[in-house]
Design a protein around this motif. Structure first.
Motif, PDB file in Angstrom:
ATOM      1  N   TRP A  70       0.776  -1.240   0.037  1.00  0.00           N
ATOM      2  CA  TRP A  70       0.108   0.060   0.042  1.00  0.00           C
ATOM      3  C   TRP A  70       0.866   1.225  -0.070  1.00  0.00           C
ATOM      4  CZ3 TRP A  70      -1.649  -4.360   1.440  1.00  0.00           C
ATOM      5  CH2 TRP A  70      -2.978  -4.969   1.540  1.00  0.00           C
ATOM      6  N   TYR A  72       0.586   5.606   0.738  1.00  0.00           N
ATOM      7  CA  TYR A  72      -0.216   6.437   1.311  1.00  0.00           C
ATOM      8  C   TYR A  72       0.215   7.720   1.030  1.00  0.00           C
ATOM      9  CZ  TYR A  72      -1.656   2.259   4.033  1.00  0.00           C
ATOM     10  OH  TYR A  72      -2.301   1.046   4.167  1.00  0.00           O
ATOM     11  N   ILE A  76      -0.119   7.804   8.461  1.00  0.00           N
ATOM     12  CA  ILE A  76      -1.352   7.084   8.891  1.00  0.00           C
ATOM     13  C   ILE A  76      -1.520   7.425  10.289  1.00  0.00           C
ATOM     14  CG2 ILE A  76      -0.486   4.826   7.473  1.00  0.00           C
ATOM     15  CD1 ILE A  76       0.332   3.643  10.028  1.00  0.00           C
ATOM     16  N   TRP A  81      -7.758   9.908   5.945  1.00  0.00           N
ATOM     17  CA  TRP A  81      -7.932   9.093   4.625  1.00  0.00           C
ATOM     18  C   TRP A  81      -7.030   7.958   4.938  1.00  0.00           C
ATOM     19  CZ3 TRP A  81     -10.857   8.328   0.666  1.00  0.00           C
ATOM     20  CH2 TRP A  81     -10.577   7.974  -0.710  1.00  0.00           C
ATOM     21  N   SER A  82      -5.509   8.212   5.016  1.00  0.00           N
ATOM     22  CA  SER A  82      -4.413   7.138   4.916  1.00  0.00           C
ATOM     23  C   SER A  82      -4.620   6.246   6.175  1.00  0.00           C
ATOM     24  CB  SER A  82      -3.068   7.808   5.125  1.00  0.00           C
ATOM     25  OG  SER A  82      -2.896   8.517   3.922  1.00  0.00           O
ATOM     26  N   HIS A  85      -7.232   3.804   5.199  1.00  0.00           N
ATOM     27  CA  HIS A  85      -6.670   2.798   4.354  1.00  0.00           C
ATOM     28  C   HIS A  85      -5.994   1.784   5.224  1.00  0.00           C
ATOM     29  CE1 HIS A  85      -8.218   3.682   0.306  1.00  0.00           C
ATOM     30  NE2 HIS A  85      -8.010   5.125   0.929  1.00  0.00           N
ATOM     31  N   ASN A  86      -4.999   2.125   6.025  1.00  0.00           N
ATOM     32  CA  ASN A  86      -4.147   1.345   6.797  1.00  0.00           C
ATOM     33  C   ASN A  86      -4.913   0.324   7.632  1.00  0.00           C
ATOM     34  OD1 ASN A  86      -1.256   0.810   7.163  1.00  0.00           O
ATOM     35  ND2 ASN A  86      -1.673   1.101   9.420  1.00  0.00           N
ATOM     36  N   TYR A 103       3.744  -1.315   3.393  1.00  0.00           N
ATOM     37  CA  TYR A 103       3.303   0.007   3.213  1.00  0.00           C
ATOM     38  C   TYR A 103       4.238   1.269   3.253  1.00  0.00           C
ATOM     39  CZ  TYR A 103       3.165   1.120   8.009  1.00  0.00           C
ATOM     40  OH  TYR A 103       3.413   1.310   9.355  1.00  0.00           O
ATOM     41  N   GLU A 105       4.237   5.280   3.500  1.00  0.00           N
ATOM     42  CA  GLU A 105       3.530   6.576   4.277  1.00  0.00           C
ATOM     43  C   GLU A 105       4.070   7.766   3.396  1.00  0.00           C
ATOM     44  OE1 GLU A 105       4.716   5.679   8.551  1.00  0.00           O
ATOM     45  OE2 GLU A 105       2.812   6.820   8.425  1.00  0.00           O
ATOM     46  N   THR A 130      -3.411   4.817  -3.115  1.00  0.00           N
ATOM     47  CA  THR A 130      -4.716   5.332  -2.335  1.00  0.00           C
ATOM     48  C   THR A 130      -4.945   6.660  -2.379  1.00  0.00           C
ATOM     49  OG1 THR A 130      -3.166   5.637  -0.343  1.00  0.00           O
ATOM     50  CG2 THR A 130      -4.440   3.310  -0.685  1.00  0.00           C
ATOM     51  N   THR A 131      -4.437   7.253  -3.481  1.00  0.00           N
ATOM     52  CA  THR A 131      -4.843   8.842  -3.599  1.00  0.00           C
ATOM     53  C   THR A 131      -5.110   9.113  -5.066  1.00  0.00           C
ATOM     54  OG1 THR A 131      -4.625  11.027  -2.805  1.00  0.00           O
ATOM     55  CG2 THR A 131      -2.571   9.924  -3.488  1.00  0.00           C
ATOM     56  N   ASP A 254      -8.465  15.375   6.489  1.00  0.00           N
ATOM     57  CA  ASP A 254      -7.889  14.002   6.750  1.00  0.00           C
ATOM     58  C   ASP A 254      -7.186  14.308   8.228  1.00  0.00           C
ATOM     59  OD1 ASP A 254      -8.496  13.252   4.464  1.00  0.00           O
ATOM     60  OD2 ASP A 254      -6.316  13.073   3.751  1.00  0.00           O
TER      61      ASP A 254
END
Length: 384
Positions: A70, A72, A76, A81-82, A85-86, A103, A105, A130-131, A254
């Motif tokens: 993943w 980000y 996180i 948002w992040s 997802h995490n 992942y 970030e 993821t964005t 966020d």
């Protein structure tokens, strides 16, 4: 708000029907034009990223193990948002012993192509970006690494080995709007917004429609902060709205900064992305939230069993991916009852959020990437 079972990826796609998936397909050819939907063709085959061959769709060969990564846009720890997802990544990582997850970030879009390429070179089987800003970089890398599967959140471009995914967060946003419309006394609701893009405009419009469905006098004031994560500016924007008479604050940020500002001022607040009740105090209302494991579970499972295929996923509340968190401590019972009744109507396909509005009957393509104006009840216009 009630927990729902995790459905398979194929069940999720089947539940969407033609309007959920096929409406996206064919919106443009496969020329890679970033200004339109690139559905990309599929001949049914793709390599599995580990030397063998996996077949997209039915009948593919599975994998003994799956390596997933993943990427980000923010840290996180932002509780936004992040973070959401995490949480989805952690849920599937804990569930499957055949799954290995990694992942990275705080990756700016300009750096994402390098990160995607590093993961692909490391024999990662599936990579989740993821964005929206990752769309074109991922599209480029996916072409170079056909043996790797790619999934991009919020965008509109696909390849044979690159799918896209998002949730109809406008459904729980409509419900949060109903709650806001019922508790406001000034009939003025404030909304701290990120960027004037269709994703955000769609959420604002849904919340306005929800509020005005129960309170036709409700109006909205919008403050644009032009950032997804900027707590000081978000707090300042919320305070400005409160000073102008808004007695309910909503947000598309966020961080819980706007919710904290509302709590300090003693007005109602609705957050976004993650449960934010601990920051809203006695006047916390409710928030639209993401349960991303509802997508990541069937996605990694499809890679594992060889049934992964490129698609355009846009699931609603029936998938439990977009949902509502728990009610605040002082929300009146009649508000809870009204929202619960409307939620059931949405789940039973008896209510379409856009019915009766100027967007009634618009295609999913329009709703997803072309909505650029407000419904009645918003003070001001969408910035150019």
């Amino acid at each position: 708000m009630d927990s729902k079972r995790t459905v398979s990826r194929r069940e999720m796609l089947a539940g969407l029907g033609a309007t959920g998936v096929a409406a996206f397909a064919g919106c443009s050819g496969g020329d890679g034009d970033s200004g339109s939907t690139d559905s990309g063709g599929s001949d049914g085959t793709a390599s599995d990223g580990s030397g063998g061959t996996a077949t997209s769709g039915d009948g593919g060969s599975g994998m003994d193990s799956v390596k997933a990564a993943w990427v980000y846009i923010s840290e996180i720890g932002d509780l936004g948002w992040s973070w959401a997802h995490n949480e989805g990544r952690k849920a599937v990582d804990e569930k499957y012993d055949w799954l290995e997850t990694e992942y990275t970030e705080a990756v700016a879009p300009g750096d994402s192509e390098r990160v995607f390429e590093q993961y692909a070179q490391g024999e990662t089987d599936v990579i989740f970006g993821t964005t929206f800003g990752y769309q074109d970089p991922m599209f480029n890398v996916a072409e170079q690494y056909p043996d790797t599967y790619f999934e991009h959140a919020t965008g509109y471009r696909t390849r044979e080995n690159m799918g896209r995914y998002m949730g109809r967060i406008y459904e729980p946003r409509y419900l949060a709007g109903q709650a806001a419309g019922m508790v406001t006394e000034n009939n003025t609701i404030g909304y701290v917004a990120a960027f004037p893009i269709p994703e955000v405009v769609r959420s604002i419009n849904a919340m306005v429609l929800g509020a005005r469905s129960v309170n036709p006098e409700a109006t909205f004031k919008i403050r644009w902060v032009n950032a997804w994560f900027d707590p000081p500016t978000s707090r300042q924007a919320a305070n400005s709205l409160i000073d102008e008479g808004c007695d309910v604050i909503a947000q598309e940020q966020d961080s819980p900064a706007a919710v904290k500002a509302a709590a300090d001022a003693g007005v109602w607040a609705s957050g976004y992305n993650a449960p934010m009740g601990e920051f809203g105090g006695e006047n916390y209302l409710i928030s639209p939230v993401w349960n991303w494991e509802e997508f990541y579970d069937p996605a990694v499972s499809a890679v594992h069993d060889g049934s992964w295929e490129s698609d355009a996923f846009w699931g609603g509340m029936e998938t439990n991916l977009p949902a509502l968190d728990e009610w605040g401590p002082n929300v009146p019972q009649d508000v809870k009852d009204t929202v619960a009744e409307t939620e059931q109507q949405i789940l039973d396909d008896e209510l379409n959020v856009w019915s009766g509005s100027k967007f009634e009957g618009e295609s999913d393509e329009f709703l997803f990437q072309q909505m650029s104006s407000f419904v009645e009840g918003v003070d001001g216009e969408v910035p150019e």
